[in-house]
Design an enzyme around this catalytic site. Sequence first.
Site, PDB file in Angstrom:
ATOM      1  N   ARG A  61      44.307  32.875  47.983  1.00  0.00           N
ATOM      2  CA  ARG A  61      45.739  32.695  48.272  1.00  0.00           C
ATOM      3  C   ARG A  61      46.112  31.226  48.438  1.00  0.00           C
ATOM      4  NH1 ARG A  61      45.058  37.864  50.707  1.00  0.00           N
ATOM      5  NH2 ARG A  61      46.647  39.312  49.953  1.00  0.00           N
TER       6      ARG A  61
ATOM      7  N   HIS B  39      33.480  32.461  47.362  1.00  0.00           N
ATOM      8  CA  HIS B  39      32.911  33.587  46.606  1.00  0.00           C
ATOM      9  C   HIS B  39      31.543  33.203  46.037  1.00  0.00           C
ATOM     10  CE1 HIS B  39      37.372  34.480  45.920  1.00  0.00           C
ATOM     11  NE2 HIS B  39      36.939  35.598  46.463  1.00  0.00           N
TER      12      HIS B  39
ATOM     13  N   ALA C  47      40.027  35.254  41.182  1.00  0.00           N
ATOM     14  CA  ALA C  47      40.559  33.945  41.595  1.00  0.00           C
ATOM     15  C   ALA C  47      39.488  33.253  42.437  1.00  0.00           C
ATOM     16  CB  ALA C  47      41.891  34.075  42.330  1.00  0.00           C
TER      17      ALA C  47
ATOM     18  N   GLN D  86      37.162  42.930  58.211  1.00  0.00           N
ATOM     19  CA  GLN D  86      36.747  43.705  57.036  1.00  0.00           C
ATOM     20  C   GLN D  86      35.245  43.978  57.079  1.00  0.00           C
ATOM     21  OE1 GLN D  86      38.136  43.138  52.801  1.00  0.00           O
ATOM     22  NE2 GLN D  86      36.276  41.911  52.715  1.00  0.00           N
TER      23      GLN D  86
ATOM     24  N   VAL E 143      33.199  29.420  54.026  1.00  0.00           N
ATOM     25  CA  VAL E 143      33.188  28.141  53.312  1.00  0.00           C
ATOM     26  C   VAL E 143      34.591  27.541  53.407  1.00  0.00           C
ATOM     27  CG1 VAL E 143      32.817  27.001  51.092  1.00  0.00           C
ATOM     28  CG2 VAL E 143      31.380  28.950  51.762  1.00  0.00           C
TER      29      VAL E 143
ATOM     30  N   HIS F 284      36.485  31.015  44.125  1.00  0.00           N
ATOM     31  CA  HIS F 284      36.332  29.655  44.652  1.00  0.00           C
ATOM     32  C   HIS F 284      34.923  29.553  45.226  1.00  0.00           C
ATOM     33  CE1 HIS F 284      36.920  31.731  48.445  1.00  0.00           C
ATOM     34  NE2 HIS F 284      38.120  32.146  48.057  1.00  0.00           N
TER      35      HIS F 284
END
Length: 279
Positions: A186, A36, A31, A152, A175, A33
């Site tokens: 999400r 990524h 998914a 993370q 970003v 954007h």
Amino acid sequence: MLLVNKITALHEKLKSFNSSDTIGFVPTMGALHEGHLSLVKQAISETDVVVVSIFVNPTQFNDPKDLERYPRTLETDLKMLEKTGCHIVFAPVAAEIYPNPDTRVFTFGNLENVMEGKHRPGHFNGVAQVVSKLFEIVKPHKAYFGLKDFQQLAIIKNMVAQFNFAVEIVSCPIVREETGLAMSSRNELLTVEERKNASIISHTLFKSRELTEDKSVNELKRWITETINKNPYLTVEYVEIVDDIQLQPIKSWDEKTVKVCCVAVFCGKVRLIDNIVFN
Ligand code: AMP
């Protein structure tokens, strides 16, 4: 760009490059954007062969409904990646990564007792399971992670140090959408109205940076919580102001650490996280 689903096919393809080529790796859950893609672009500028993985890792979801709802958009993801010039997309099914249930238990000390670790039990163990497997499979020289998932990143760095993975972890900036909302897969699950209102989260964080002279740490946390909760679409799960290494809550602005404010907020059913560095 080559799409592979199997580890053997991935290894076959990697063998076709020069052995001196450096491998850059961007693990994702798809998914995709611009957030990524910024990681992929940085990997392309710094390494010779770029591998992007797309794998919605079941072991890091503590809520089965969240896993079910998670957006899956492989076809558009591939189109976006093609344009970046990435070399290999690795999109395995779960049985390829977990031929047997992964029973490994990782420990991260204080790092896992706060924020996401505290509110999503088992989440970081799942992240460590999948990222350690992906590192073993891809054997990258550099791996790229977004500061959007601040905790993370700290967990991954800790894991690399604990197990001596021969990989350099590269942190990439958050970003944001034009409204300021941190990009996230999400966000696609939000209604138009929810998405508009979700930008209050980042606006509040930006504004909070200007208030550190006037308010104590606790007062500022309360102000952020109340400001976000005033919006009828938003419900704060936590607001923490932590040091950037151990991610422990700070008590006073005088502490000599870089301070990061991290939040998790529900917008309807969708849980969003964001953070901002204070100094
Ligand atoms: P995910 O697909 O959500 O697991 O994210 C894959 C990688 O992209 C992680 O390293 C994330 O931190 C990073 N990422 C996700 N959203 C953003 C963003 N808005 N800006 C920068 N990096 C991001």
